[in-house]
Design an enzyme around this catalytic site. Sequence first.
Site, mmCIF file in Angstrom:
data_model
loop_
_atom_site.group_PDB
_atom_site.id
_atom_site.type_symbol
_atom_site.label_atom_id
_atom_site.label_comp_id
_atom_site.label_asym_id
_atom_site.label_seq_id
_atom_site.Cartn_x
_atom_site.Cartn_y
_atom_site.Cartn_z
ATOM 1 N N GLY A 94 -16.673 -32.244 8.200
ATOM 2 C CA GLY A 94 -16.839 -33.672 7.897
ATOM 3 C C GLY A 94 -18.301 -34.079 7.995
ATOM 4 O O GLY A 94 -18.637 -35.149 8.504
ATOM 5 N N VAL B 28 -10.249 -29.003 5.129
ATOM 6 C CA VAL B 28 -9.563 -28.491 6.335
ATOM 7 C C VAL B 28 -8.038 -28.492 6.199
ATOM 8 O O VAL B 28 -7.355 -27.851 6.996
ATOM 9 C CB VAL B 28 -9.983 -29.253 7.623
ATOM 10 C CG1 VAL B 28 -11.459 -29.121 7.904
ATOM 11 C CG2 VAL B 28 -9.544 -30.713 7.592
ATOM 12 N N TYR C 136 -2.209 -42.511 13.530
ATOM 13 C CA TYR C 136 -3.623 -42.181 13.790
ATOM 14 C C TYR C 136 -3.829 -41.938 15.283
ATOM 15 O O TYR C 136 -4.386 -40.910 15.691
ATOM 16 C CB TYR C 136 -4.551 -43.290 13.287
ATOM 17 C CG TYR C 136 -6.007 -42.977 13.617
ATOM 18 C CD1 TYR C 136 -6.649 -41.897 13.020
ATOM 19 C CD2 TYR C 136 -6.716 -43.734 14.551
ATOM 20 C CE1 TYR C 136 -7.963 -41.576 13.342
ATOM 21 C CE2 TYR C 136 -8.030 -43.431 14.877
ATOM 22 C CZ TYR C 136 -8.649 -42.346 14.267
ATOM 23 O OH TYR C 136 -9.953 -42.017 14.593
ATOM 24 N N GLY D 114 -19.616 -48.391 14.099
ATOM 25 C CA GLY D 114 -19.903 -48.868 12.745
ATOM 26 C C GLY D 114 -20.858 -47.953 11.991
ATOM 27 O O GLY D 114 -21.314 -46.938 12.511
ATOM 28 N N PHE E 219 -15.606 -44.689 7.973
ATOM 29 C CA PHE E 219 -14.279 -44.653 8.603
ATOM 30 C C PHE E 219 -13.379 -45.811 8.150
ATOM 31 O O PHE E 219 -12.248 -45.598 7.700
ATOM 32 C CB PHE E 219 -14.451 -44.652 10.127
ATOM 33 C CG PHE E 219 -13.169 -44.700 10.886
ATOM 34 C CD1 PHE E 219 -12.439 -43.548 11.116
ATOM 35 C CD2 PHE E 219 -12.673 -45.900 11.386
ATOM 36 C CE1 PHE E 219 -11.242 -43.583 11.824
ATOM 37 C CE2 PHE E 219 -11.485 -45.943 12.092
ATOM 38 C CZ PHE E 219 -10.771 -44.785 12.308
HETATM 39 P P1 NDP Z 1 -16.358 -40.916 7.940
HETATM 40 O O1 NDP Z 1 -15.242 -41.375 7.070
HETATM 41 O O2 NDP Z 1 -17.703 -41.530 7.784
HETATM 42 O O3 NDP Z 1 -16.501 -39.332 7.815
HETATM 43 C C1 NDP Z 1 -15.372 -38.495 7.807
HETATM 44 C C2 NDP Z 1 -15.761 -37.114 7.324
HETATM 45 O O4 NDP Z 1 -14.593 -36.287 7.319
HETATM 46 C C3 NDP Z 1 -16.331 -37.099 5.923
HETATM 47 O O5 NDP Z 1 -17.469 -36.288 5.904
HETATM 48 C C4 NDP Z 1 -15.222 -36.502 5.078
HETATM 49 O O6 NDP Z 1 -15.809 -35.754 4.028
HETATM 50 C C5 NDP Z 1 -14.561 -35.581 6.102
HETATM 51 N N1 NDP Z 1 -13.198 -35.214 5.742
HETATM 52 C C6 NDP Z 1 -12.130 -36.030 5.580
HETATM 53 N N2 NDP Z 1 -11.055 -35.310 5.200
HETATM 54 C C7 NDP Z 1 -11.469 -34.014 5.118
HETATM 55 C C8 NDP Z 1 -10.830 -32.801 4.758
HETATM 56 N N3 NDP Z 1 -9.544 -32.762 4.382
HETATM 57 N N4 NDP Z 1 -11.544 -31.637 4.784
HETATM 58 C C9 NDP Z 1 -12.845 -31.670 5.150
HETATM 59 N N5 NDP Z 1 -13.511 -32.780 5.480
HETATM 60 C C10 NDP Z 1 -12.817 -33.937 5.471
HETATM 61 O O7 NDP Z 1 -15.817 -41.097 9.445
HETATM 62 P P2 NDP Z 1 -16.574 -41.055 10.858
HETATM 63 O O8 NDP Z 1 -17.822 -40.286 10.776
HETATM 64 O O9 NDP Z 1 -16.592 -42.420 11.411
HETATM 65 O O10 NDP Z 1 -15.484 -40.244 11.713
HETATM 66 C C11 NDP Z 1 -15.618 -38.879 12.048
HETATM 67 C C12 NDP Z 1 -14.535 -38.508 13.050
HETATM 68 O O11 NDP Z 1 -14.641 -39.347 14.193
HETATM 69 C C13 NDP Z 1 -13.103 -38.656 12.546
HETATM 70 O O12 NDP Z 1 -12.344 -37.601 13.082
HETATM 71 C C14 NDP Z 1 -12.664 -40.005 13.124
HETATM 72 O O13 NDP Z 1 -11.277 -40.072 13.301
HETATM 73 C C15 NDP Z 1 -13.390 -39.976 14.448
HETATM 74 N N6 NDP Z 1 -13.643 -41.289 15.043
HETATM 75 C C16 NDP Z 1 -14.282 -42.282 14.347
HETATM 76 C C17 NDP Z 1 -14.535 -43.512 14.951
HETATM 77 C C18 NDP Z 1 -15.175 -44.649 14.232
HETATM 78 O O14 NDP Z 1 -14.994 -45.802 14.674
HETATM 79 N N7 NDP Z 1 -15.940 -44.428 13.183
HETATM 80 C C19 NDP Z 1 -14.165 -43.746 16.354
HETATM 81 C C20 NDP Z 1 -13.489 -42.650 16.976
HETATM 82 C C21 NDP Z 1 -13.259 -41.467 16.349
HETATM 83 P P3 NDP Z 1 -15.207 -35.520 2.564
HETATM 84 O O15 NDP Z 1 -14.502 -36.775 2.154
HETATM 85 O O16 NDP Z 1 -16.432 -35.213 1.749
HETATM 86 O O17 NDP Z 1 -14.316 -34.330 2.719
HETATM 87 C C1 8X3 Z 2 -11.516 -44.999 15.660
HETATM 88 C C2 8X3 Z 2 -11.493 -46.087 16.679
HETATM 89 O O1 8X3 Z 2 -10.311 -48.209 17.417
HETATM 90 O O2 8X3 Z 2 -10.486 -47.812 15.028
HETATM 91 O O3 8X3 Z 2 -10.900 -43.853 16.132
HETATM 92 O O4 8X3 Z 2 -8.950 -46.530 16.351
HETATM 93 S S1 8X3 Z 2 -10.239 -47.191 16.340
#
Ligand code: NDP
Ligand code: 8X3
Length: 248
Positions: free
Chosen positions: A7, A55, A147, A181, A185
């Site tokens: 990701g 993945v 989720y 932020g 996401f």
């Molecule tokens: P983004 O949406 O900005 O990034 C998500 C990344 O995951 C992208 O690079 C996307 O790339 C990749 N991805 C999604 N599906 C697949 C797949 N099937 N195979 C490979 N890559 C994949 O999200 P964030 O950076 O905010 O989040 C990253 C992680 O942190 C996630 O696991 C999220 O649940 C977790 N998280 C996020 C929070 C938030 O508030 N932002 C808080 C807590 C946890 P592509 O589409 O090119 O494959």
């Molecule tokens: C992302 C944080 O609060 O949107 O994992 O679930 S929340």
Amino acid sequence: MIVFITGASAGFGAEMARTFVKNGHQVVISARRSERLAELAAELGEAALPLELDVTDPASIADALAMLPQSWRQIDVLINNAGLALGTKPAQEAPLEDWETMIATNCAGLARMTRAILPAMVERGSGLVINLGSVAGHYPYPGGNVYGATKAFVEQFTLNLRADLAGTGVRATNLAPGLCGGTEFSNVRFKGDDAAAAKVYEGTTPLTAKDIAETAYWIATLPPHVNVNSIELMPTCQGFAPFNIKRV
Ligand code: NDP
Ligand code: 8X3
């Protein structure tokens, strides 16, 4: 160190790649959107190796790993960051396909990547797996349903890895952020409704991808005898809700 990040085409993953490269390490940047990876690789230079990979697709993982050049195969840190939330509808209304996609990505994909890369770490007697959990895996909230459950899986899987890995020299960490932020996401969660996504952060000072990348870097550069089992971060503006009691 060689750091394999899933990701890495957006958000935390891209920022983690920047942080590790800035500090002199090499990163394998993987995701589905290869054009995004190419842009990041151009920014980071020879220290970054782009690798298109989904993945949720076992064949895609096997093909991608088989394409890794010999000099990139000794992976010191695996960051299982690829993941997503889809929708905020209550369980009785949420589309089943969204649940299936979250489970396939956040649980099965993460487990599959770990299973592919862990044996070589154990053989070498060193390595670290950082899994991206969430506060959603610790505290329920309306619309969090599957989720949150996938992120609870991430935490418990990580702790069970620790149970299996004790004595091997390989470490594992559940990194669980709260409201963050500046990533895609919420745009993904609200399926392209960017106004709804922006509303999530209105009037807040959320965590940033840089905060998460620096935390991952700190975890990865602790002395080898120190294992962070689980770490939870929230922005200062975030707290807890009271119990929701429906009164008649
Ligand atoms: P983004 O949406 O900005 O990034 C998500 C990344 O995951 C992208 O690079 C996307 O790339 C990749 N991805 C999604 N599906 C697949 C797949 N099937 N195979 C490979 N890559 C994949 O999200 P964030 O950076 O905010 O989040 C990253 C992680 O942190 C996630 O696991 C999220 O649940 C977790 N998280 C996020 C929070 C938030 O508030 N932002 C808080 C807590 C946890 P592509 O589409 O090119 O494959
Ligand atoms: C992302 C944080 O609060 O949107 O994992 O679930 S929340």
